[in-house]
Design an enzyme around this catalytic site. Structure first.
Site, mmCIF file in Angstrom:
data_model
loop_
_atom_site.group_PDB
_atom_site.id
_atom_site.type_symbol
_atom_site.label_atom_id
_atom_site.label_comp_id
_atom_site.label_asym_id
_atom_site.label_seq_id
_atom_site.Cartn_x
_atom_site.Cartn_y
_atom_site.Cartn_z
ATOM 1 N N LYS A 112 0.843 -1.206 0.000
ATOM 2 C CA LYS A 112 0.000 0.000 0.000
ATOM 3 C C LYS A 112 0.877 1.254 0.000
ATOM 4 O O LYS A 112 0.603 2.216 -0.727
ATOM 5 C CB LYS A 112 -0.935 -0.024 1.221
ATOM 6 C CG LYS A 112 -2.022 -1.091 1.093
ATOM 7 C CD LYS A 112 -2.782 -1.324 2.391
ATOM 8 C CE LYS A 112 -3.711 -2.537 2.256
ATOM 9 N NZ LYS A 112 -4.366 -2.913 3.524
ATOM 10 N N ASP A 122 -10.662 2.751 4.455
ATOM 11 C CA ASP A 122 -10.963 1.319 4.335
ATOM 12 C C ASP A 122 -12.482 1.101 4.302
ATOM 13 O O ASP A 122 -12.951 0.021 3.952
ATOM 14 C CB ASP A 122 -10.379 0.541 5.526
ATOM 15 C CG ASP A 122 -9.069 -0.167 5.180
ATOM 16 O OD1 ASP A 122 -8.822 -0.388 3.976
ATOM 17 O OD2 ASP A 122 -8.316 -0.500 6.114
ATOM 18 N N GLN A 161 -4.134 -1.707 9.810
ATOM 19 C CA GLN A 161 -4.056 -3.021 9.160
ATOM 20 C C GLN A 161 -4.619 -4.104 10.086
ATOM 21 O O GLN A 161 -4.221 -4.211 11.241
ATOM 22 C CB GLN A 161 -2.590 -3.326 8.790
ATOM 23 C CG GLN A 161 -2.401 -4.594 7.994
ATOM 24 C CD GLN A 161 -3.067 -4.564 6.611
ATOM 25 O OE1 GLN A 161 -3.002 -3.565 5.898
ATOM 26 N NE2 GLN A 161 -3.728 -5.647 6.242
#
Ligand code: NAP
Length: 291
Positions: free
Chosen positions: A52, A119, A96
């Site tokens: 990412k 997200d 994460q």
């Protein structure tokens, strides 16, 4: 059979994003900035976060990676999130997953500023997505929709079966496929580990989205001729033909189904790269709305 090439499509999306970043900067705006928090040393998480960050650099975003020990307290993690929430230079924040067992994942997601939740896991974003209101859409489901869109796969009135109901893939993609949108407007069936007769359900699917995390679960006896398959699964299995000693496979037995279907995503190179591209797209969206 047509391969739904997520790698190629994601590169096209990244090029489009890079152009938008240039025009943002040329018009006096700042570079979009994504922050990622990584807790512990989980190898897979480390790989995902690094990918990412690398993708951010590729499209001209700024990025910040905050690494915390596996033993970090929930309070300390919440403090870090609040710092980023209050940092005006940062547009998007991801934590994460998975997190260590002593940390309450729901509490952590709820702490992220909804406007920086790129997200799209915050309950407010999930709620807005469900109601077809503006929101960040979780990256993997968004990537699936984008792939269907770019390959002009007709979804309206089609039978769509989704295997798996996780909050990050199966559930949101089933909502997106059912929404009054294009792509969308499908007749959706969501199956999970308690479902009965999964094979019979799958055989009715015009579009089969598979996200359960079990290597080669779907074979040709479970798919209708001519259907479109989106394989989300990523599992490492031992291999004696690769240097590393392992290879990645999906939830679908690709070689077994490939001559029966009309479209299929490969693993790797299908949904995976699309996920990162859509995270970047969400971050750009966050930056533009803050600008
Ligand atoms: P997850 O949280 O483990 O959820 C798996 C889902 O599959 C659950 O809903 C579970 O049902 C269901 N399931 C398990 N066994 C089943 C069975 N035998 N029959 C029917 N349903 C079954 O998994 P996830 O996070 O959604 O991930 C799924 C896969 O996608 C994994 O391989 C993951 O690595 C991959 N993934 C890929 C990307 C990408 O970017 N390509 C992104 C995310 C995930 P219950 O709810 O009843 O337990």
């Amino acid at each position: 059979m047509i391969l739904l090439d997520g790698k190629k499509t994601s590169n096209e999306i990244k090029d489009e994003i890079a152009l938008e970043v240039d025009s943002l900067i040329n018009s006096g705006g700042k570079k979009p900035h994504l922050a990622a928090i990584l807790v512990g040393n989980n190898g897979a998480s480390e790989t995902y976060v690094n990918a990412k960050v690398k993708a951010c650099n590729k499209v001209g975003f700024d990025s910040t990676l905050v690494r915390l020990e596996d033993s970090v307290s929930e309070d300390k993690l919440i403090d870090e999130i609040k710092k980023i929430n209050n940092n005006n230079l940062i547009d998007g924040l991801i934590v994460q997953l998975p997190l260590p067992n002593h940390i309450n994942e729901k509490k952590i997601i709820n702490t992220i500023d909804v406007l920086k939740d790129v997200d799209g896991f915050h309950p407010i974003n999930i709620g807005n997505m469900t109601l077809n209101l503006p929101s960040f859409i979780p990256a993997t489901p968004a990537g699936i929709i984008e792939l269907l869109d770019r390959y002009k796969i007709d979804t309206e009135g089609k039978n769509c079966v989704v295997i798996g109901r996780s909050h990050i893939v199966g559930l949101p993609v089933s909502i997106l496929m059912a929404r009054n949108n294009n792509p969308g407007n499908a007749t959706v069936t969501l199956v999970h580990s308690r479902s009965k007769n999964i094979k019979d359900v799958c055989l009715k699917a015009d579009i089969l989205i598979v996200a359960l995390g079990k290597a080669n679960f779907v074979n040709s006896s479970m798919v209708k001729a001519g259907c479109c398959i989106i394989d989300v699964g990523i599992t490492r299995i031992p291999s004696d033909i690769t240097k590393s000693g392992w290879k990645l496979v999906g939830d679908v037995d690709f070689n077994d189904v490939k001559d029966k279907v009309s479209y299929i995503t490969p693993v790797p190179g299908g949904v995976g790269p699309m996920t990162i591209a859509m995270l970047l797209k969400n971050t750009l969206l966050a930056a533009k709305s803050r600008n």
